[in-house]
Design an enzyme around this catalytic site. Structure first.
Site: not given
Ligand code: NCD
Length: 648
Positions: A58-59, A87, A108, A136
């Site tokens: 999703r993100t 590396k 991320r 997040h």
């Molecule tokens: C979440 C995350 O990655 O923190 N997912 C997201 O971005 N919607 C929640 C999760 O992984 O449980």
């Protein structure tokens, strides 16, 4: 250098309320434009880079879609294992390098505080798309956007958070935002997966905000349950508790259950758990039954997704299930965030500087205790940085990591100029503040480390003995007699000793109470600064259930009352006792909280800088005579603190 002004979204706290409202207004416009097929090319000519060191659907895809929809371009390293990170390239180097290729970077990363590091090293803006278990923020924008659309407002809503509230980063950002928007939060953690202390402390210190806690069963059932909203364990009613009456009985009994506006269910973040913590089954399971209670009638069901087994598929057809709308909001909301960052370029004042961190000039500098902190993994160039912990508790010294916010409890402190080290206690707090300002604070994990670094122990001022072994025994016997005399049902008694000397005293009281009442109360130790909030049984009874017990909390010395307050909070996490009383060997005065012990061995007026030392020998075995040497002494720190400075 990119063409977007340097503005990083590392935490949801980087965005002010009115800025979030503006982003939502833009998201409405973009939703409408997308529906109507109108172009929204406000980012044409700009490039966004996505650096994902962790899986994402999703993100990443919604960020990339958002940038394309805005007429911008995307370069992507969706799998950092296929990049130079494999590396061994550091995050700092990658952030610097990619700054030359893109105008905006979305990161991320599996480690706590990684987005902060990327923001410090990148020349272009960084958006945090999840850093370890910390935050997040853009998921929170999606969550709030949908919640507000469904409920028409955020202020005054009651949102129940359910599941893994410890490692769930979406939960932490959401909590900070809901608190600021004036919503009520009910936490229903899966066993042991409570909202972390650093989050609670930030809420308490910065917003005077407290979360209510209930069990998952209470959340899902109609009966009882949410009355706990009015009796939160993080705000214990200390005076009432220590009278020995049952505060629960004082609640009006026919309180209607509070209505809920949203359930926010989360997945168990297995990938962040140590192997030992990985539970087999038994995690939260949320299905249609949970929505049948009257207080859930108007509640929407939210989830950041992906789901595992915690959310039944049968809910998908219920109009109250909004998790796919949260995911769909990812595109217009992220478009809005990027557009807002561009819009902000001309107008906005620079963001307030962050509070300066404590500099440790002296070696060894402390190391963050959180194994998932970015400073533990990129130590080649990252110097650990700390702040004083937010809690007003001065009985312990704790540092808060500037990257991951986790607290580090400090036992030994040193003064870099006089090269003396001390075991920290409350009387040193004022000095430590001063040493921080001078840049002369050193901290040590052990005496060995202090001595190997060339520090010597301080020299004590003259000692005054205030209790000898016979007086300590007599005081314990008198307290035990009083505890038995006050107990309406001695079999309901249980003792909880605060580690470490409180636990030794609790064991002594247990024997003395046993001699009088014919039954030894079960006894446990509680470490108020331990990682887990568990009670550790001190006897062979194998522990006890706190619920309904007449607890006597035992400590050696009461001063400000902060330790007792912490102990109360920890105790309440373990259940709901019928009453809690407090027994202390020494009351030295100087209370900062309205706490009055029920049983006191001796009251000793002391000066603020005095130190009180209680020495208790632990008996070697059952029935064995106690060795001599128990004593309580008082001595002053002030002279010995001045002495080394005079010598330099
Ligand atoms: C979440 C995350 O990655 O923190 N997912 C997201 O971005 N919607 C929640 C999760 O992984 O449980």
């Amino acid at each position: 250098m990119g063409r977007m002004p340097k503005f990083d979204v590392v935490s949801i706290e980087d965005l002010a309320i009115d800025e979030i409202e503006r982003i939502f207004a833009l998201a409405d416009e973009f939703s409408e434009a997308l529906r109507a097929g109108r172009p929204c090319a406000v980012a044409s000519g700009l490039i966004m880079a996505t650096l994902f060191y962790e899986p994402s659907t999703r993100t990443r895809l919604s960020f990339e879609s958002a940038m394309h929809r805005l007429g911008g371009a995307v370069i992507s390293s969706a799998d950092m294992h296929a990049s130079s990170a494999a590396k061994g390239e550091t995050l700092a180097d990658t952030a610097r390098v990619v700054s030359a290729y893109a105008d905006l970077i979305v990161v991320r990363h599996p480690y706590d505080g990684a987005a902060r590091v990327a923001a410090e090293y990148a020349a272009v803006p960084i958006i945090n798309a999840g850093d370890g278990s910390r935050e997040h923020p853009t998921q929170t924008l999606c969550d709030l956007y949908i919640l507000k659309r469904k409920k028409g407002r955020l202020r005054g809503l009651t949102v129940a958070l359910c599941g893994d509230l410890k490692f769930g980063r979406t939960v932490h950002s959401l909590i900070y935002a809901l608190a600021r928007f004036g919503a009520n939060i009910v936490a229903a953690p899966f066993g042991g997966m409570d909202v972390p202390d650093y989050v609670l402390e930030r809420l308490a210190a910065e917003r005077n905000y407290r979360i209510s806690t209930v069990t998952v069963d209470e959340l899902k059932s109609q009966a009882g349950g949410l009355d706990a909203l009015y009796l939160t364990p993080s705000a214990p009613h200390q005076m009432a508790l220590f009278t020995g009456e049952n505060p629960l009985e004082k609640l009006p009994s026919a309180r209607p259950p509070a209505a809920l506006d949203a359930f926010y269910v989360t997945r168990l973040q297995r990938e962040r758990m140590a192997d030992a913590d990985r539970t087999g089954g038994g995690y939260v399971h949320f299905d249609a039954r949970a929505l049948r209670t009257s207080r859930a009638q108007q509640a929407v069901v939210m989830h950041p997704l992906p789901r595992t087994d915690e959310l039944a598929y049968e809910l998908d057809s219920d109009p109250r299930a909004v998790y796919f709308e949260q995911a769909a909001a990812g595109v217009p909301v992220r478009m809005a965030l990027i557009a807002w960052m561009l819009e902000r370029a001309g107008a906005a004042a620079p963001k307030a500087a962050r509070e300066p961190a404590i500099r440790f000039k002296a070696e060894p500098s402390p190391r963050c205790a959180n194994p998932a902190c970015i400073t533990r993994h990129e130590s080649a160039y990252l110097r650990p940085r700390f702040h004083l912990a937010r809690s007003a508790d001065r009985s312990q010294l704790a540092l808060r990591c500037d990257f991951c916010e986790r607290e580090l409890r400090v036992e030994f402190v040193g003064h870099a100029k006089s090269r003396r080290y001390y075991r920290f206690d409350e009387s040193l707090y004022g000095y430590v503040r001063q040493w921080i300002e001078e840049g002369s604070l050193a901290v040590f994990e052990t005496v060995k480390q202090a001595e190997e670094s060339g520090y010597e122990p301080y020299r004590r001022g003259p000692q005054r003995e205030v209790m000898n072994a016979a007086e300590i025994s007599a005081a314990c016997a008198a307290m035990a007699a009083q505890i038995v005399a006050d107990a309406s049902d001695p079999t309901a008694l249980a003792l909880v000793g605060v580690v470490s000397r409180g636990a030794v005293l609790a064991m002594r009281l247990r024997e003395l109470i046993g001699e009088r009442a014919g039954v030894r109360p079960p006894t446990a130790a509680l470490d108020v600064y331990g990682e887990d909030a568990a009670l550790h049984p001190l006897d062979l009874t194998g522990g006890f259930d706190v619920d309904g017990r007449a607890i006597v909390l035992v400590d050696d010395v009461i001063n400000s009352g902060w330790t007792v307050q912490r102990a109360m909070t920890t105790l309440w996490r373990n259940g709901r006792p019928a009453s809690v009383k407090l027994a202390v060997l020494i009351d030295r005065g100087h209370r900062a909280l309205p706490i009055r012990p029920n049983y006191v061995g001796k009251r000793i007026p002391t000066a603020r800088n005095d130190r009180v030392r209680v020495r208790l020998n632990v008996p070697a075995g059952e029935g064995e005579a106690r060795r001599p040497g128990d004593r309580v002494v008082v001595y002053s720190m002030v002279d010995s603190m001045r002495e080394p400075e005079a010598a330099t």
